[in-house]
Design an enzyme around this catalytic site. Structure first.
Site, PDB file in Angstrom:
ATOM      1  N   THR A  39       0.814  -1.206   0.000  1.00 10.14           N
ATOM      2  CA  THR A  39       0.000   0.000   0.000  1.00 10.14           C
ATOM      3  C   THR A  39       0.852   1.263   0.000  1.00 10.14           C
ATOM      4  OG1 THR A  39      -1.501   1.269   1.424  1.00 10.14           O
ATOM      5  CG2 THR A  39      -0.080  -0.280   2.537  1.00 10.14           C
ATOM      6  N   ASP A  40       0.267   2.355  -0.474  1.00  5.83           N
ATOM      7  CA  ASP A  40       0.973   3.640  -0.411  1.00  5.83           C
ATOM      8  C   ASP A  40       1.055   4.172   1.021  1.00  5.83           C
ATOM      9  OD1 ASP A  40      -1.699   4.355  -0.050  1.00  5.83           O
ATOM     10  OD2 ASP A  40      -1.746   5.854  -1.646  1.00  5.83           O
ATOM     11  N   GLU A  41       0.265   3.581   1.938  1.00  3.64           N
ATOM     12  CA  GLU A  41       0.259   4.107   3.312  1.00  3.64           C
ATOM     13  C   GLU A  41       1.598   3.928   4.009  1.00  3.64           C
ATOM     14  OE1 GLU A  41      -3.099   3.451   5.761  1.00  3.64           O
ATOM     15  OE2 GLU A  41      -4.509   3.567   4.104  1.00  3.64           O
ATOM     16  N   TYR A  89      -1.732  -0.464  11.044  1.00  7.28           N
ATOM     17  CA  TYR A  89      -1.876  -1.150   9.744  1.00  7.28           C
ATOM     18  C   TYR A  89      -0.678  -0.863   8.847  1.00  7.28           C
ATOM     19  CZ  TYR A  89      -3.203  -1.589   4.829  1.00  7.28           C
ATOM     20  OH  TYR A  89      -3.204  -1.870   3.490  1.00  7.28           O
ATOM     21  N   LYS A 105       2.292  -3.336   7.350  1.00  6.97           N
ATOM     22  CA  LYS A 105       2.530  -3.531   5.909  1.00  6.97           C
ATOM     23  C   LYS A 105       3.976  -3.153   5.565  1.00  6.97           C
ATOM     24  CE  LYS A 105       0.075  -4.582   3.024  1.00  6.97           C
ATOM     25  NZ  LYS A 105      -0.306  -5.915   2.461  1.00  6.97           N
TER      26      LYS A 105
HETATM   27  P1  NAD Z   1      -9.587  -7.258   2.280  1.00  2.00           P
HETATM   28  O1  NAD Z   1      -9.578  -6.974   3.732  1.00  2.00           O
HETATM   29  O2  NAD Z   1     -10.813  -6.964   1.478  1.00  2.00           O
HETATM   30  O3  NAD Z   1      -9.237  -8.801   2.027  1.00  2.00           O
HETATM   31  C1  NAD Z   1      -8.242  -9.467   2.731  1.00  2.00           C
HETATM   32  C2  NAD Z   1      -8.408 -10.963   2.491  1.00  2.00           C
HETATM   33  O4  NAD Z   1      -7.338 -11.643   3.172  1.00  2.00           O
HETATM   34  C3  NAD Z   1      -9.713 -11.538   3.017  1.00  2.00           C
HETATM   35  O5  NAD Z   1     -10.304 -12.381   2.065  1.00  2.00           O
HETATM   36  C4  NAD Z   1      -9.294 -12.310   4.264  1.00  2.00           C
HETATM   37  O6  NAD Z   1     -10.127 -13.422   4.544  1.00  2.00           O
HETATM   38  C5  NAD Z   1      -7.893 -12.733   3.885  1.00  2.00           C
HETATM   39  N1  NAD Z   1      -7.043 -12.997   5.065  1.00  2.00           N
HETATM   40  C6  NAD Z   1      -6.878 -12.194   6.146  1.00  2.00           C
HETATM   41  N2  NAD Z   1      -6.037 -12.792   7.025  1.00  2.00           N
HETATM   42  C7  NAD Z   1      -5.658 -13.962   6.471  1.00  2.00           C
HETATM   43  C8  NAD Z   1      -4.789 -15.009   6.893  1.00  2.00           C
HETATM   44  N3  NAD Z   1      -4.155 -14.958   8.073  1.00  2.00           N
HETATM   45  N4  NAD Z   1      -4.612 -16.054   6.082  1.00  2.00           N
HETATM   46  C9  NAD Z   1      -5.256 -16.124   4.882  1.00  2.00           C
HETATM   47  N5  NAD Z   1      -6.104 -15.174   4.451  1.00  2.00           N
HETATM   48  C10 NAD Z   1      -6.301 -14.099   5.234  1.00  2.00           C
HETATM   49  O7  NAD Z   1      -8.325  -6.493   1.688  1.00  2.00           O
HETATM   50  P2  NAD Z   1      -8.156  -5.744   0.287  1.00  2.00           P
HETATM   51  O8  NAD Z   1      -8.659  -4.373   0.407  1.00  2.00           O
HETATM   52  O9  NAD Z   1      -8.644  -6.621  -0.787  1.00  2.00           O
HETATM   53  O10 NAD Z   1      -6.558  -5.660   0.235  1.00  2.00           O
HETATM   54  C11 NAD Z   1      -5.797  -6.734  -0.296  1.00  2.00           C
HETATM   55  C12 NAD Z   1      -4.323  -6.390  -0.188  1.00  2.00           C
HETATM   56  O11 NAD Z   1      -4.054  -5.185  -0.909  1.00  2.00           O
HETATM   57  C13 NAD Z   1      -3.850  -6.127   1.244  1.00  2.00           C
HETATM   58  O12 NAD Z   1      -2.558  -6.655   1.369  1.00  2.00           O
HETATM   59  C14 NAD Z   1      -3.827  -4.608   1.353  1.00  2.00           C
HETATM   60  O13 NAD Z   1      -2.846  -4.203   2.284  1.00  2.00           O
HETATM   61  C15 NAD Z   1      -3.443  -4.228  -0.056  1.00  2.00           C
HETATM   62  N6  NAD Z   1      -3.924  -2.910  -0.520  1.00  2.00           N
HETATM   63  C16 NAD Z   1      -5.230  -2.531  -0.370  1.00  2.00           C
HETATM   64  C17 NAD Z   1      -5.672  -1.316  -0.901  1.00  2.00           C
HETATM   65  C18 NAD Z   1      -7.122  -0.879  -0.782  1.00  2.00           C
HETATM   66  O14 NAD Z   1      -7.450   0.252  -1.139  1.00  2.00           O
HETATM   67  N7  NAD Z   1      -8.044  -1.708  -0.331  1.00  2.00           N
HETATM   68  C19 NAD Z   1      -4.780  -0.483  -1.554  1.00  2.00           C
HETATM   69  C20 NAD Z   1      -3.453  -0.892  -1.685  1.00  2.00           C
HETATM   70  C21 NAD Z   1      -3.057  -2.106  -1.177  1.00  2.00           C
HETATM   71  O1  DAU Z   2      -4.139   3.929   0.459  1.00  2.00           O
HETATM   72  C1  DAU Z   2      -4.353   2.557   0.407  1.00  2.00           C
HETATM   73  C2  DAU Z   2      -5.170   2.124   1.600  1.00  2.00           C
HETATM   74  O2  DAU Z   2      -6.495   2.599   1.367  1.00  2.00           O
HETATM   75  C3  DAU Z   2      -5.161   0.623   1.800  1.00  2.00           C
HETATM   76  O3  DAU Z   2      -3.858   0.200   2.113  1.00  2.00           O
HETATM   77  C4  DAU Z   2      -6.120   0.218   2.920  1.00  2.00           C
HETATM   78  O4  DAU Z   2      -6.179  -1.188   3.026  1.00  2.00           O
HETATM   79  C5  DAU Z   2      -7.497   0.763   2.582  1.00  2.00           C
HETATM   80  O5  DAU Z   2      -8.399   0.460   3.618  1.00  2.00           O
HETATM   81  C6  DAU Z   2      -7.443   2.272   2.358  1.00  2.00           C
HETATM   82  O6  DAU Z   2      -7.119   2.969   3.588  1.00  2.00           O
HETATM   83  P1  DAU Z   2      -7.849   4.324   4.021  1.00  2.00           P
HETATM   84  O7  DAU Z   2      -7.710   4.484   5.469  1.00  2.00           O
HETATM   85  O8  DAU Z   2      -7.443   5.455   3.134  1.00  2.00           O
HETATM   86  O9  DAU Z   2      -9.374   3.913   3.591  1.00  2.00           O
HETATM   87  P2  DAU Z   2     -10.789   4.145   4.332  1.00  2.00           P
HETATM   88  O10 DAU Z   2     -11.835   3.738   3.354  1.00  2.00           O
HETATM   89  O11 DAU Z   2     -10.818   3.544   5.681  1.00  2.00           O
HETATM   90  O12 DAU Z   2     -10.819   5.726   4.480  1.00  2.00           O
HETATM   91  C7  DAU Z   2     -10.694   6.580   3.357  1.00  2.00           C
HETATM   92  C8  DAU Z   2     -10.708   8.015   3.871  1.00  2.00           C
HETATM   93  O13 DAU Z   2     -12.031   8.311   4.345  1.00  2.00           O
HETATM   94  C9  DAU Z   2      -9.778   8.263   5.036  1.00  2.00           C
HETATM   95  O14 DAU Z   2      -9.256   9.576   4.935  1.00  2.00           O
HETATM   96  C10 DAU Z   2     -10.691   8.142   6.264  1.00  2.00           C
HETATM   97  C11 DAU Z   2     -12.025   8.656   5.739  1.00  2.00           C
HETATM   98  N1  DAU Z   2     -13.244   8.061   6.324  1.00  2.00           N
HETATM   99  C12 DAU Z   2     -13.320   6.700   6.410  1.00  2.00           C
HETATM  100  C13 DAU Z   2     -14.460   6.105   6.917  1.00  2.00           C
HETATM  101  C14 DAU Z   2     -14.552   4.601   7.050  1.00  2.00           C
HETATM  102  C15 DAU Z   2     -14.291   8.883   6.698  1.00  2.00           C
HETATM  103  O15 DAU Z   2     -14.218  10.119   6.575  1.00  2.00           O
HETATM  104  N2  DAU Z   2     -15.417   8.279   7.190  1.00  2.00           N
HETATM  105  C16 DAU Z   2     -15.542   6.937   7.337  1.00  2.00           C
HETATM  106  O16 DAU Z   2     -16.585   6.465   7.831  1.00  2.00           O
END
Ligand code: NAD
Ligand code: DAU
Length: 355
Positions: free
Chosen positions: A133-135, A158, A162
């Site tokens: 992730t970019d975080e 988190y 990562k």
């Molecule tokens: P998600 O939470 O939707 O899915 C995570 C999946 O991993 C789930 O299906 C869960 O059951 C599985 N999992 C969790 N713990 C596990 C374990 N111990 N063993 C096996 N499986 C397990 O997550 P996502 O949003 O799809 O993100 C996927 C990946 O991409 C993550 O590594 C996250 O850090 C990264 N990522 C997410 C975003 C985003 O915006 N969502 C952006 C950049 C990177």
């Molecule tokens: O940047 C990549 C990341 O993006 C991933 O690595 C994470 O897995 C993914 O969850 C996401 O993280 P964020 O914290 O940016 O996503 P979230 O949807 O939780 O929040 C997006 C923005 O919105 C953040 O600035 C917090 C804000 N927010 C979030 C929620 C849930 C609100 O204002 N209200 C809310 O209820």
């Protein structure tokens, strides 16, 4: 290609698996623990397809990972399994440390053991893509963008977990020669997004006539990428990326949170007019502790070196996403009823009182 995908029942993992199985005819073994965030129903379009397999297992379980490698004999690993929600990491970091750090370590060790058994050509062709992730880069001010050389500066449990896993993936290449690559992507959105994250939470609360919680003053900025574009970038990284390299993936679509929430309200009003404009449901609530102000990605390297381009703009992607949620309540209704109803997560009690 024969690919082992961890976390394939999650949001991004399921988009990736649908792309691999339905559009690329890849052979895929999904390894997923099915935590609260995983749902096999997200893979229903792949069930029964030749080459699609599912193993419910924890990536922290070394014996099961060894067996999965030995039996499936992958040509690549795409590692997405993780605890992914920042607010949950604030409420309780333990599963993040366990899955994101210990789980990645366990998977790298299992991959290393398996890699050692391959012949020279297969060894060289093998890839372990660690999806991050970019975080990990921290929080930006008003200008600039993260790129592959940005120093790490994670600020939440988190993102710290990562960041640790990214370092492990890199170290396993430098030290053991395991062909790992790392991608760091910005915020994804799209279908099958678990309704704890901003965009699906706002869509579903708006439909239910509930309050739309905006943290702080809504000025925080995220760089949004449609999930199917991320899936295509991950495949490009496995196919054409160079081991040892990092690739930053982003949407070139920076939006303030308040703006995102307002767009969702307006699109829903157009499709399904309510008694009052949905913007009236917006509420500014106590900010997230340690809330990163701004993320933005310079994705020039993946565009130049991997030939990847996003296909969806934020405007087209958010419209597709809203239409998907309107048409697919079979998917999100049970999640809202049984797993997460939309309550606030991640407030530290003392801070909550003060705020
Ligand atoms: P998600 O939470 O939707 O899915 C995570 C999946 O991993 C789930 O299906 C869960 O059951 C599985 N999992 C969790 N713990 C596990 C374990 N111990 N063993 C096996 N499986 C397990 O997550 P996502 O949003 O799809 O993100 C996927 C990946 O991409 C993550 O590594 C996250 O850090 C990264 N990522 C997410 C975003 C985003 O915006 N969502 C952006 C950049 C990177
Ligand atoms: O940047 C990549 C990341 O993006 C991933 O690595 C994470 O897995 C993914 O969850 C996401 O993280 P964020 O914290 O940016 O996503 P979230 O949807 O939780 O929040 C997006 C923005 O919105 C953040 O600035 C917090 C804000 N927010 C979030 C929620 C849930 C609100 O204002 N209200 C809310 O209820």
């Amino acid at each position: 290609m024969r690919i082992l995908v961890t976390g394939g029942a999650g949001f991004i993992g399921s988009a990736l698996v649908r792309h691999l199985v339905l559009e690329r005819d890849a052979e895929v073994l999904v390894v997923d623990k099915l935590t609260y965030a995983g749902d096999r129903r997200s893979l229903r379009d792949c069930e029964g397809r030749p080459g699609f397999g599912f193993l419910q297992a924890d990536i922290c379980d070394r014996a099961r990972m060894d067996a999965a490698f030995a039996e499936f004999r992958p040509e690549a690993v795409m590692h997405l399994a993780a605890e992914s929600h920042v607010d949950r990491s604030i409420a309780g970091a333990a599963p993040f440390i366990e899955t994101n750090i210990h789980g990645t370590f366990t998977l790298l060790e299992a991959a290393r053991g398996y890699h050692a058994t391959l012949d020279a050509a297969a060894k060289q062709a093998f890839r372990f893509l660690h999806v991050s992730t970019d975080e990990v880069f921290g929080s930006l001010g008003p200008t600039g963008a993260f790129c592959e050389t940005t120093p790490y500066d994670p600020r939440s449990p988190y993102s710290a977990s990562k960041a640790a896993s990214d370092h492990l993936a890199r170290a396993w290449r430098e030290t053991y020669g395991l062909p790992t690559l790392v991608t760091n992507c910005s915020n994804n959105y799209g279908p099958y997004h678990f309704p704890e994250k901003l965009i699906p939470l706002i869509i579903l609360n708006a439909l239910d006539g509930k309050e739309l919680p905006v943290y702080g003053d809504g000025s925080n900025i995220r760089d949004w990428l449609f999930v199917e574009d991320h899936a295509r970038a991950l495949v490009a990284a496995v196919e054409r990326g160079v081991p040892g390299e990092t690739y930053c993936i982003g949407g070139r679509s920076e939006r303030r949170n308040l703006e995102v929430v307002q767009v969702i309200c307006d699109l829903l009003d157009q499709r399904l007019p309510a008694a009052r404009p949905r913007r009236e449901q917006i509420r500014f609530v106590t900010d997230r502790p340690g809330h990163d102000q701004r993320y933005a990605i310079d994705c020039g390297k993946v565009e130049r070196e991997l030939g990847w381009r996003q296909q969806e703009s934020f405007e087209s992607g958010i419209a597709r996403t809203i239409d998907w949620y309107l048409a697919n309540d079979w998917w999100w209704q049970p999640l809202r009823q049984q797993r997460y109803a939309g309550e606030r997560l991640g407030l530290i009690p003392a801070l909550a009182k003060a705020g």
